[in-house]
Design an enzyme around this catalytic site. Sequence first.
Site, PDB file in Angstrom:
ATOM      1  CE  LYS A  52     -30.622  54.973 -30.240  1.00 42.64           C
ATOM      2  NZ  LYS A  52     -31.866  54.218 -30.173  1.00 42.64           N
ATOM      3  CD  GLN A  96     -33.626  51.826 -27.861  1.00 40.31           C
ATOM      4  OE1 GLN A  96     -33.398  52.987 -28.193  1.00 40.31           O
ATOM      5  NE2 GLN A  96     -33.163  50.795 -28.536  1.00 40.31           N
ATOM      6  CG  ASP A 119     -36.207  56.256 -33.520  1.00 34.72           C
ATOM      7  OD1 ASP A 119     -35.032  56.134 -33.899  1.00 34.72           O
ATOM      8  OD2 ASP A 119     -36.650  55.793 -32.457  1.00 34.72           O
TER       9      ASP A 119
END
Length: 297
Positions: A52, A96, A119
């Site tokens: 990322k 995460q 997300d």
Amino acid sequence: MQIIDGKKIAAEIKAEIAAEVKQIIASGGKQPHLAAILVGHDGGSETYVAGKVKDCEDCNFKSTLIRFEDSVTEEILISEVRKLNANPDVDGFIVQLPLPRHINEHKILEAIDYRKDVDGFHPVNVGRMSIGLPCFISATPFGIVELLRRYNIETAGKHCTVLGRSNIVGKPVASLLMQKNNPGDCTVTVCHSRTKDIKNYCLDADIIIAALGVPGFLKGNMVKDGAVVIDVGTTRVPVPSSETKTGFRLKGDVEFEEVAPKCSFITPVPGGVGPMTRVALMKNTLLACKGNIFSEN
Ligand code: GUN
């Protein structure tokens, strides 16, 4: 049979994003800024987050990585989430997953301001997506729909069988493909571990989305001629160290050699859906930076 090249499409989208950001910055606009919270040192998570950060560089985004040890408390994590919510320079951020067992994942995800939830995991974004309102769509469903769009695959009126009912793939992709939209307008069947006669639902499908996490589950005799097959599985299977340096390779949910000859379109693993999921996060971060996604309602 055409192989859907997710790697190529992802690179194209990344180039589109990078070009747009260059232009935004040149005209005095804000540089998109993605932050990530990483807890612990899980190998998979480290790899994802490093990817990322690299994607941010490629797209001319600013990125910030915030690390905590496994022993971090829920209170400390929530307080970091609130700091990021309040930081006007951060357009979007992710926490995460997975998190250590003593942390309640739902609590953390719900603490994220849904306007920065790139997300697309916050219940507000999930709910808005399910009723067709502008929102952040989570990475894998976004990647799948974008591949169907860019390959001009007809979906209206087609029977789509989704294998798997996870919150991050099966449910959202089923929801997107049944919506009045293009891609969309499918008749969707969702199969899971308790479904009887899965083979029949697959044999009847024009489009199969395999997201069970069971390597090689979909066999050649489960697919009708001309079907479109999207493989979301990415299980690490061990191979002799003479074959790869890592000692494993990624295997999808589809027995590719058997299934591919029957398909009109099929995604490979790796190089299909995977690269698209990474680019989805960049797309959402750019949307967050532009800031008008939730403004119309
Ligand atoms: N862990 C594995 N995939 C993902 C993802 O897309 N987002 C987050 N936050 N964690 C992950």
